[in-house]
Enzyme design. Structure first.
Site, PDB file in Angstrom:
ATOM      1  NE  ARG A 178      -2.507   1.637  -0.701  1.00  0.00           N
ATOM      2  CZ  ARG A 178      -2.479   0.770   0.319  1.00  0.00           C
ATOM      3  NH1 ARG A 178      -1.840  -0.389   0.171  1.00  0.00           N
ATOM      4  NH2 ARG A 178      -3.070   1.042   1.465  1.00  0.00           N
TER       5      ARG A 178
ATOM      6  CE  LYS B 160      -0.842   4.651   0.612  1.00  0.00           C
ATOM      7  NZ  LYS B 160      -1.786   5.679   1.092  1.00  0.00           N
TER       8      LYS B 160
ATOM      9  CG  HIS C 266      -6.865   4.526  -5.883  1.00  0.00           C
ATOM     10  ND1 HIS C 266      -5.723   3.852  -5.507  1.00  0.00           N
ATOM     11  CD2 HIS C 266      -7.492   4.864  -4.725  1.00  0.00           C
ATOM     12  CE1 HIS C 266      -5.646   3.811  -4.183  1.00  0.00           C
ATOM     13  NE2 HIS C 266      -6.711   4.407  -3.687  1.00  0.00           N
TER      14      HIS C 266
ATOM     15  NE  ARG D  44      -6.574   0.690  -2.325  1.00  0.00           N
ATOM     16  CZ  ARG D  44      -6.079  -0.200  -1.456  1.00  0.00           C
ATOM     17  NH1 ARG D  44      -5.831  -1.434  -1.847  1.00  0.00           N
ATOM     18  NH2 ARG D  44      -5.854   0.133  -0.203  1.00  0.00           N
TER      19      ARG D  44
ATOM     20  CG  HIS E  34      -7.745   0.671   4.144  1.00  0.00           C
ATOM     21  ND1 HIS E  34      -9.087   0.710   3.812  1.00  0.00           N
ATOM     22  CD2 HIS E  34      -7.097   1.210   3.082  1.00  0.00           C
ATOM     23  CE1 HIS E  34      -9.233   1.238   2.616  1.00  0.00           C
ATOM     24  NE2 HIS E  34      -8.038   1.553   2.156  1.00  0.00           N
TER      25      HIS E  34
ATOM     26  CE1 TYR F 189     -14.109   2.065  -1.345  1.00  0.00           C
ATOM     27  CE2 TYR F 189     -12.920   1.559   0.658  1.00  0.00           C
ATOM     28  CZ  TYR F 189     -12.920   1.912  -0.667  1.00  0.00           C
ATOM     29  OH  TYR F 189     -11.744   2.142  -1.326  1.00  0.00           O
TER      30      TYR F 189
END
Length: 299
Positions: free
Chosen positions: A149, A173, A245, A248, A271, A280
């Site tokens: 990110r 995150k 992004h 990514r 994730h 994806y």
């Protein structure tokens, strides 16, 4: 709306301390509640968070429907659900007024991706005569080869580089940390920038360990990285709307197409849920068909 202030303040503390959310995430969740309180105030509805019911919420949703698209409405409803679930968790309420509020149906937005050739063109468009050339090349190579990110890129530290082991430590995150493999090629670009350009910058206090610096010796902003990529896209005449992004997304898509399993991609992207990574799978249905024909016993 004084009755809301204390609850929202405590809610933000809960999101930060107990759920470990980033400052940006906490701000976004609080903004969802602020929209509701603004609506109540404008309509002179003196209702506390403990008194508000489904009818009040439904009126508010109808009110904002005209100015928000379905995806934004779904995000708002999700934020309000989180707030009222918190009130139940803390025993302030027994039930949630969000129970029967319908979330707009939205399709899953598939991320834009770049081909390997387009990524090569973008990096090749960096002007080698400019002082920031080595830095920008190293940044884009790191974005793509590690699937970071942009917030993870600009906060990457020298002490996060474990090149002998072939990994970089990433703080994602909620301050969750993960180790991501980094190839020797990308290591060389980072070392070139570090040894030829970064070591000549007068570094501001507090940024001694920051890897990517601006010319004033401070860390880069996310907006600056976005601008660099946008200018490169214009330079090569790329007719796609891209951002940091996009690198990514391209990282994950290219790994999947080349046979990587979703669990490994999930770990590298950081994730929390495999469901997020599964988006994806929708990018290339020919790949799914290929997997079936290769691995199923009845192929």
């Amino acid at each position: 709306m004084k009755s809301w202030v204390k609850y929202v303040k405590d809610y933000k503390t809960y999101l930060k301390i107990e759920r470990g959310l980033s400052v940006n995430s906490v701000t976004n969740y609080a903004f969802d509640v602020q929209r509701l309180t603004d609506y109540l105030q404008v309509n002179e509805m003196e209702i506390s968070p403990l008194q508000i019911n489904e009818d009040h919420i439904q009126q508010f949703i109808y009110h904002v429907a005209a100015e928000l698209n379905p995806r934004s409405r779904a995000r708002l409803i999700s934020g309000l659900k989180s707030f009222f679930n918190y009130l139940i968790f803390e025993d302030y309420r027994k039930t949630t007024p969000m129970e029967l509020i319908e979330v707009p149906k939205i399709g899953r937005k598939l991320p834009d991706t770049l081909s390997v050739n387009e990524i090569d063109q973008l990096i090749a468009a960096i002007d080698p005569q400019k002082d920031e050339a080595e830095r920008n090349i190293a940044m884009l190579e790191t974005l793509y080869s590690c699937g970071l990110r942009v917030s993870e890129l600009v906060t990457l530290k020298l002490s996060d580089l474990f090149f002998e082991e072939g990994f970089v430590k990433i703080t994602g995150k909620g301050n969750k940390q993960r180790f991501v493999p980094i190839g020797t090629s990308t290591q060389k670009f980072i070392n070139l920038y570090r040894d030829t350009k970064r070591n000549k910058i007068t570094i501001k206090k507090g940024h001694e360990d920051t890897l990517f610096l601006n010319r004033r010796g401070s860390g880069l902003t996310r907006a600056m990285v976005f601008t660099i990529i946008k200018n490169l896209a214009t330079a090569i005449g790329l007719h796609k709307i891209i951002s940091p992004h996009t690198f990514r997304h391209s990282f994950a898509t290219h790994l999947l197409k080349n046979g990587a399993d979703l669990r490994s991609i999930q770990l590298m992207l950081g994730h929390e849920s495999i469901t997020t990574t599964e988006i994806y799978m929708h990018l290339d249905r020919s790949f799914i068909k290929q997997v079936l024909n290769t691995y199923h016993p009845r192929r």
